[in-house]
Design an enzyme around this catalytic site. Structure first.
Site, mmCIF file in Angstrom:
data_model
loop_
_atom_site.group_PDB
_atom_site.id
_atom_site.type_symbol
_atom_site.label_atom_id
_atom_site.label_comp_id
_atom_site.label_asym_id
_atom_site.label_seq_id
_atom_site.Cartn_x
_atom_site.Cartn_y
_atom_site.Cartn_z
ATOM 1 N N ARG A 166 34.913 29.470 46.367
ATOM 2 C CA ARG A 166 35.608 30.893 46.282
ATOM 3 C C ARG A 166 35.875 30.787 44.719
ATOM 4 O O ARG A 166 36.805 31.584 44.003
ATOM 5 C CB ARG A 166 36.644 31.346 46.745
ATOM 6 C CG ARG A 166 36.397 31.403 48.503
ATOM 7 C CD ARG A 166 35.543 32.848 48.683
ATOM 8 N NE ARG A 166 35.556 32.984 49.889
ATOM 9 C CZ ARG A 166 34.704 32.217 50.852
ATOM 10 N NH1 ARG A 166 33.615 31.357 50.229
ATOM 11 N NH2 ARG A 166 34.664 32.540 52.074
ATOM 12 N N SER A 247 39.450 38.805 52.963
ATOM 13 C CA SER A 247 40.459 37.781 53.209
ATOM 14 C C SER A 247 41.057 37.885 51.860
ATOM 15 O O SER A 247 40.784 37.960 50.735
ATOM 16 C CB SER A 247 39.903 36.566 53.155
ATOM 17 O OG SER A 247 39.078 36.559 54.373
ATOM 18 N N GLU A 343 42.619 35.624 46.903
ATOM 19 C CA GLU A 343 41.259 35.855 46.720
ATOM 20 C C GLU A 343 40.889 36.668 45.557
ATOM 21 O O GLU A 343 40.163 36.610 44.778
ATOM 22 C CB GLU A 343 40.507 35.926 48.055
ATOM 23 C CG GLU A 343 39.463 34.924 47.987
ATOM 24 C CD GLU A 343 38.586 35.245 49.411
ATOM 25 O OE1 GLU A 343 38.661 34.313 50.099
ATOM 26 O OE2 GLU A 343 37.767 36.186 49.291
#
Ligand SMILES: Cc1cc2nc3c(=O)[nH]c(=O)nc-3n(C[C@H](O)[C@H](O)[C@H](O)COP(=O)(O)OP(=O)(O)OC[C@H]3O[C@@H](n4cnc5c(N)ncnc54)[C@H](O)[C@@H]3O)c2cc1C
Length: 347
Positions: A166, A247, A343
């Site tokens: 990520r 998320s 995130e």
């Protein structure tokens, strides 16, 4: 070159959380040549610059004091095919999910497990989008971008993007330095389905059954993309229904020793492989174990369907969503001694 500028532009409909925010100015460009002009505009006005895709991975916690640049260039085509390896060139302004469905319908393997991830092609390298055992780093071979530091156009190889879990150089050392205008992905005609993630195989079989497809017929990338999309619709709240950015926290990565000690107290805690000597922990499970699923603080809430997703039930502000996020992270830290990292980009 005159660019169409909107001052005091509302960003409420330009972020998937649907939170209110106003930008000093908003510019949309269709041709990559205009990008350099928009960058100069922000620099001349001594204002920060934000490249905005679909706004599905950021949280506005207030107004944005700078220039928001939207890139709407289009184009997605096969540019080279050799020995079953197929290169496609995709403009930054293309919607990622549309690229996946186009490639899959062309019989190309490599991104079908990344179906239904919101957002634009240009943003996908930022956090090396990933899902169901696949990630962009596996297929991105180069990208074209404008380097604001060197004021020139550049081509970066996939390797030079320094992708990680990520993340990428675009989120770390070189945050806000590059404006991505085009990506080249290398896909293949003779790929194998990756059905390793829980639920994908069963969803595929269900869709094949409904379509009357024989069990011996070979699986196509389009079938996998449809199965992944169907599974995601069942598991994740759609931003069209309730504001969210997917998320909200990354799955934390801890040392194997730390993981072992956690498993002693919490044997059901799901863990996944990570780099040598480390394990990835399920943030969703820890948030759920702290009792947050479905909880609300006014219109800011934790999704009923997926405890890793924070939602805007209506009129929540970005600040209210952020306060809830901090509360969730604090309780996970108090219970498990683990830090949760957001995130979405926080603005
Ligand atoms: C319901 C839902 C599910 C999701 N599921 C996943 C998932 O499974 N896996 C996953 O990895 N992510 C997931 N996401 C997060 C998100 O979809 C991705 O991060 C996506 O790539 C963001 O694209 P965007 O166009 O909306 O980017 P934005 O949110 O608009 O921007 C994100 C960042 O990219 C920068 N940026 C945008 N365009 C450019 C450009 N052309 N050049 C340089 N910088 C740029 C922005 O400045 C910002 O820093 C999900 C989000 C939602 C809402």
């Amino acid at each position: 070159m005159l660019l169409p500028i909107t001052y005091n532009a509302s960003l409420k409909d330009l972020n998937t959380f649907g939170v209110p925010s106003e930008a000093w100015a908003l510019v949309s460009v269709e041709r990559w040549l205009q990008v350099a002009h928009a960058v100069a505009l922000a620099e001349d006005a001594n204002r920060p610059l934000l490249i905005l895709g679909e706004g599905s991975n950021l949280l506005f916690r207030g107004d944005y004091p700078g220039l928001v640049l939207r890139i709407h260039n289009q184009g997605c085509q096969i540019v080279d095919e050799r020995d079953g390896q197929v290169k496609i060139r995709v403009a930054a302004g293309e919607r990622w999910h549309a690229v996946v469905m186009w490639a899959a319908s062309e019989g190309l393997w490599g991104i079908e497990n990344l179906a239904l991830i919101p957002g634009m092609m240009g943003a996908a390298p930022m956090q090396n989008i990933g899902a169901y055992g696949a990630e962009l780093a596996q297929v991105l071979t180069q990208l074209n971008c404008y380097d604001r530091a060197q004021k020139r156009w550049r081509t970066l190889t996939g390797e030079a993007c320094r992708f990680g879990y990520r993340t990428s150089r675009f989120r770390e050392a070189d945050a806000e330095r590059f404006v991505i205008t085009e990506c080249v992905l290398t896909l293949t005609r003779d790929g194998e389905p990756n059905l390793s993630y829980p639920g994908v195989q069963a969803e595929l079989e269900l869709l094949r059954q409904r379509a009357g497809t024989g069990a011996d017929a070979s699986v196509t990338p389009l079938e996998v993309a449809r199965a992944v999309s169907s599974l995601r619709r069942k598991k994740l709240p759609s931003p069209e229904v309730v504001g969210n950015a997917g998320s909200f926290f990354k799955n934390p990565i801890v040392t194997e020793a730390h993981c072992e000690s956690l498993k002693t107290d919490h044997p059901e805690l799901p863990t996944y492989p990570a780099e040598p000597g480390h394990k990835k922990l399920s943030a969703a499970w820890m948030i759920e174990a702290c009792g947050w699923r479905g909880k609300r603080r006014g219109d800011a809430g934790v999704s009923e369907r997926h405890s890793l997703v924070l939602v805007n039930h209506g009129e929540a502000t970005g600040q209210q969503i952020w306060h809830l996020a901090q509360e969730v992270a604090r309780s996970v830290h108090d219970t498990f001694g683990v830090n949760l990292e957001p995130e979405p980009q926080l603005l």
